[in-house]
Design a protein around this motif. Structure first.
Motif, PDB file in Angstrom:
ATOM      1  N   VAL C   7      26.612  75.017  73.077  1.00 28.82           N
ATOM      2  CA  VAL C   7      27.779  75.420  72.572  1.00 28.82           C
ATOM      3  C   VAL C   7      28.046  75.720  70.920  1.00 28.82           C
ATOM      4  N   LEU C  10      26.764  78.650  69.349  1.00 29.82           N
ATOM      5  CA  LEU C  10      27.349  80.003  70.058  1.00 29.82           C
ATOM      6  C   LEU C  10      27.464  81.087  69.429  1.00 29.82           C
ATOM      7  N   TRP C  23      24.409  77.894  81.683  1.00 28.73           N
ATOM      8  CA  TRP C  23      24.517  76.549  81.562  1.00 28.73           C
ATOM      9  C   TRP C  23      24.049  75.953  82.728  1.00 28.73           C
ATOM     10  N   LYS C  31      31.252  68.021  76.739  1.00 28.30           N
ATOM     11  CA  LYS C  31      30.651  69.473  76.093  1.00 28.30           C
ATOM     12  C   LYS C  31      31.458  70.480  76.835  1.00 28.30           C
ATOM     13  N   LEU C  35      33.543  73.880  75.712  1.00 28.75           N
ATOM     14  CA  LEU C  35      33.174  75.274  75.834  1.00 28.75           C
ATOM     15  C   LEU C  35      34.280  76.018  76.684  1.00 28.75           C
ATOM     16  N   HIS C  38      37.032  76.624  74.406  1.00 28.40           N
ATOM     17  CA  HIS C  38      36.635  77.881  73.369  1.00 28.40           C
ATOM     18  C   HIS C  38      36.523  79.432  74.023  1.00 28.40           C
ATOM     19  N   TYR C  39      36.501  79.244  75.250  1.00 33.32           N
ATOM     20  CA  TYR C  39      36.531  80.603  75.811  1.00 33.32           C
ATOM     21  C   TYR C  39      38.032  80.674  76.541  1.00 33.32           C
TER      22      TYR C  39
END
Lengths: 310, 310, 310, 310, 310
Positions: C7, C10, C23, C31, C35, C38-39
């Motif tokens: 990540v 990225l 992944w 973690k 992620l 983040h998305y």
């Protein structure tokens, strides 16, 4: 809203603007022909009413509603279910019901209607139609429950394995369940159609009652469907039990052979006529040999007992 | 959003604008009648709540949502699954739940709601409805998994062939699986309807949760469906094993007969009383014949052992 | 269009405007939480990614596409198929794939993407999604073909009747086929939905590829369906063979009895002690009788041999 | 409208504005690649043509029609049906057909087209497409009829019970029927789609022919479906016959035992060595006893003969 | 409205504007070709009329109606049902019917039409079409009822277990039921289509008759469907009875062995030649032993009789 049982006095008794006429027995065709003419019933509808073999169905037009249903009735004979032909015709403020034989629950409703304080007298004609169909559906539900009890009784007897159940009993109950299924299944579609129908002047409140009616019909169908699975399962159980018993018989036979074949052979040995058989002359040979044979038999019997074959 | 257990103090406890009332046990009909009246519940809906036999269903109107579900609960008796009757009625900011017996997971939610920091307190009434139905679905999923473990255990025992499984055990587990299927299957349709429904004021975000709920319900149904295949397969396996054992018994019987029938016959030969049987007079005839018989028996026994019949 | 495995780095690696992140392993929850954040992945979607038990499904919204698939993987243990949980999330120019364990074919694609001359690098993000799902479908197809080979091998062995096939082998292969069917079947619906979908920005040319993907998925499902029929048929064959062998055993037993029962009886006759049995005194009586017994045995044996019972 | 078999001379031979190119064998990939390029065939379509494993399907676009069909062909080996891969591509005035192996009926059509007076030469390209697909369907129908004859032959042999039918024969014919079903079933959907299709420039008159084509395809599918029922029924019949024979064997065994067990026992009685057995000294005791034994055996044998056990 | 049997005199006989032509036997192709040309029948329709193998179907266009039906007819041979090919073509005021063999009920209608007072003469052409199809449907219904009687007869014989039913009888009746189902099933769809059709100029009143026709067709299909269940059930019953009889045979065998094996063994004991067997010298030993053997046999026989094994 007066139930009437004859055509002649039809006009007089109908009051409150609502007429319910219940007709039992389909024999007096000439009288019925007059009745059909009086209410303007189409020849094809009349044929459906008179023909006890006609299928369950719902026919809706903008003016009238015609329902044919089959009511399952147990006969004394085991394995036989009679289908009582029942028709309901509704047009405007008139409801006509026809049944092959007099139905007790309709007579009961008749009596209840005599009582002017009853709730059913204060509702419209659509409520009366619902009440009639609800009685039919309730009868079917009770019938299915009775059948279900009998299936469960047979299942218990099969598993207990004490009463010997015949294949015929299972075959008969299966036939009864299948027949009931064939009679009751169409009710689900008919009530579903009724509950989603707009064509007939049905109050919003009564529509709710018809949805409830559909729930009951669907429940009856589901229960019979479940009974069908169960009877199929009973057959398998029966097969297994038969196969189990066969296994048992075979085990007994094999155990018996395993015990007596060696014994007979050994006895045969000392029945031989050889000139030189030293054991034969010994004083204690015979009792010792007998004891040996008995011990062998006992050992084998215990062995097979332990194995569960005897 | 306060859970309330009595009708009397209903107005007081409801706060945050959201009321959840959970009612366990359907005995106190007079109290419940008051409750139904207070919330303006239609008589037919009331009947569905009070009648433990009523079917699983979803009734939506523009104002309210009414769900009937059946929750499978294991009884101590093997082979018997009880269906706990559960109803949820949602109107405006009020959610009423009724269950035949007290349900542990509802009590747990009750306790969680007492905690003001809980996420559930910060969402709308639709989220509460979701949370309640999700608990029911989760319970069903766990129930199915427990059932699945038992089926697999029986399967293992059947294949190991050490513990002797009775046909009844298989019949019972099959009945349990069938009952569970009948109880859980309607949940899939109900949740599908809910997740695609617009009639009730449901936030877009909550709709997503309801779709998730449907996924869980569908998974439970699929798992039970799979279990049904498996139990049907267990029966076949049982049949095969029985048939296999029968084969075994028959082989033992045939081997025994094949060994002892010739021996007995041969012993019978020398038991005959012919005047001229030269062998009978020979000195070593008897021991030689005995050795021959034993050898024959041993050869035959080895032959059948190799063939796997003994 | 660079595959990325962590990540942290990225942002750096994604080039060509297209990011593919694969992944493997679902353990490092913290973690992954980062992620997801983040998305901007919805909590329910995240739950579906992390929960290996979640069902195969396709979720489409106007912005994103989320696919859950189960990839069948053979374990060393016979009769056990593992379902590898695989998720694909596509939003804008970003494709995220998650798998329970590292999948070889994804690593291969990863390597192919490193080569800048590869065709896949010159297409849009929709083509990448297709390529990923095509790899999954191809894997399933190959898996089914491998299973099919094993079923056919067992069928051949059963018919040849040389290797003795155990019921358990058939039960295990049947379980494998059923599990595979349950894993692969949803792919058909998912790819059908994808190939008829307009919601996602998919080029007309790529749509064609997705239709092709659906063809492959449908073929895989059809093949497993065919395998199910075949394994059911194997069981029947097995039953018949067992029943055939039982018949064989019974015939041997009956033949043996038919040969030795009369012989033993005849020998018994001349073992009787009647005073006047003229044959007993004849000189050649014994050898003649022996020859007669042997001939009788041979005649009976030949008769049963011809009948195919011995 | 000239059939052409090579790519090189393609332009020259096509006349009447209509080109039909038939290509047998899928080996010469480089030549075929040229062909695909020449006619602008999409790579995915080309893949479907070259891959003999691709599924039966119909792909329609506004410009072209692409059909993949599987033609069942009997191999010499019993129980094996080969699926010949057949593709038809129609675009504008060009019809391309590809088959895995040369098909006799296509060659015949080729020859018929050489005759300028043939009806087929006076119709449009859509009629040619119909003629080609009709040949394929007719081939399938004839194939199914041939299979049907074989199934009936086996059924007759089973019932006559003279020729001993092996389980393998039934298993093989069942496999053949299943395979044929899988090959032919998609034709029904393909022809249904074609007969209701508007996308391709199809004259009203030809549409009628395509509906007729669908009728033929549907008939073929129905016949194979019927064959599947029949083969399933054959299996049951086989089981019953095996079970019947087993019953027969058991009855023989029981009859034999019932006859010889008492006889042997009686002979055993007079083999006993008691000192005082008055019968033994009587002059006619032995012949009288022998006559008694024989009469007993005869009576028992007649009894079991009448019962149908011997 | 005059039935006509030749083409030559076709124009003359048709009166009332309505022509019904019934053609039996499909041999005279040249005459029929003229007929087809005269009425402008499309070549494909003509092919369907002439080909006895063509499927049951309904083809409607804006101008004409074409029905193909299969009429089940019992042949003398048991287990064989012939399908009589019947076609009806209706265009404007002309109705053409074609049947493979002369059908009695059509001849009867022909005669009825001669009577000018008949109701059928006062209705339109649509009523004539209905009357024709109703005759066909009635014939099918009667056929099914006849079949149903035979199935029930076999069922009764199976359960009574007096007449020995062969597996072939059940196999044949099952084949007949399956064939009838295949012939009659399409009628349901055809009549359903007809009863909901608007394309043909059909009066509202006649539409009602067509709905009634559909009811009859549906009833016939339902009855055959029920018969299929019943014959499947007959097979199971047969299997169970066979298994039951096998059980019986085994029990007899085991009982016989259980009685005679010990007796033979005991007799063998006193056939041994030991020097010192004191019992042998006793005066009453032999008769006492005989009485003991007989008592043992009687006790065992009574035991097995009570157990129901003998």
């Amino acid at each position: 809203r007066q139930p009437v049982s004859g055509v002649a006095d039809l006009r007089d008794k109908s009051c409150d603007g609502i007429t319910w006429l219940n007709w039992s027995g389909l024999g007096e065709t000439s009288k019925m022909a007059k009745l059909f003419e009086h209410y303007g019933i189409h020849p094809l509808t009349a044929e459906d009413i008179l023909n006890c073999e006609s299928r369950s169905k719902l026919e809706e037009s903008s003016e009238s509603l015609f329902v044919v249903m089959k009511i399952p009735v147990s006969m004394e004979e085991v394995g036989v279910i009679e289908a009582v032909h029942f028709c309901l015709f509704w047009q405007g403020n008139t409801v006509l019901t026809f049944s092959e034989i007099p139905l007790k629950f309709l007579t009961d409703l008749d009596r209840r209607l005599d009582d002017p304080k009853r709730k059913i007298r204060s509702h419209g004609v659509d409520y009366l139609v619902w009440a009639l169909l609800d009685l039919v559906t309730d009868h079917s539900l009770r019938f299915v429950e009775h059948l279900s009890d009998r299936v469960e009784e047979i299942e218990d007897q099969l598993i207990d394995d004490e009463v010997e159940i015949e294949m015929e009993t299972i075959h008969e109950i299966k036939n009864e369940v299948t027949q009931t299924y064939r009679l009751i299944r169409p009710c689900r579609e008919i009530t579903a159609q009724l509950s989603s129908s707009d064509s007939v002047a049905m109050g919003e409140n009564t529509a709710r009652y018809f949805r409830d009616l559909h729930d009951h019909a669907a429940e009856a169908v589901e229960q019979v469907d479940h009974l069908r699975d169960k009877t199929a399962s009973l057959r398998e159980l029966y097969f297994t039990l038969m196969s189990h018993r066969m296994n048992g018989v075979m085990k007994v036979l094999t155990s018996l052979s395993a015990i007596f074949l060696p014994l007979t052979f050994l006895a045969g040995i000392y029945g031989m006529n050889f000139a030189h058989m030293p054991e034969l002359g010994l004083r204690w040979a015979y009792p010792v040999f007998l004891v040996f044979l008995v011990s062998l038999a006992v050992v084998l019997a215990i062995y097979f007992k332990k194995k569960g074959w005897l």
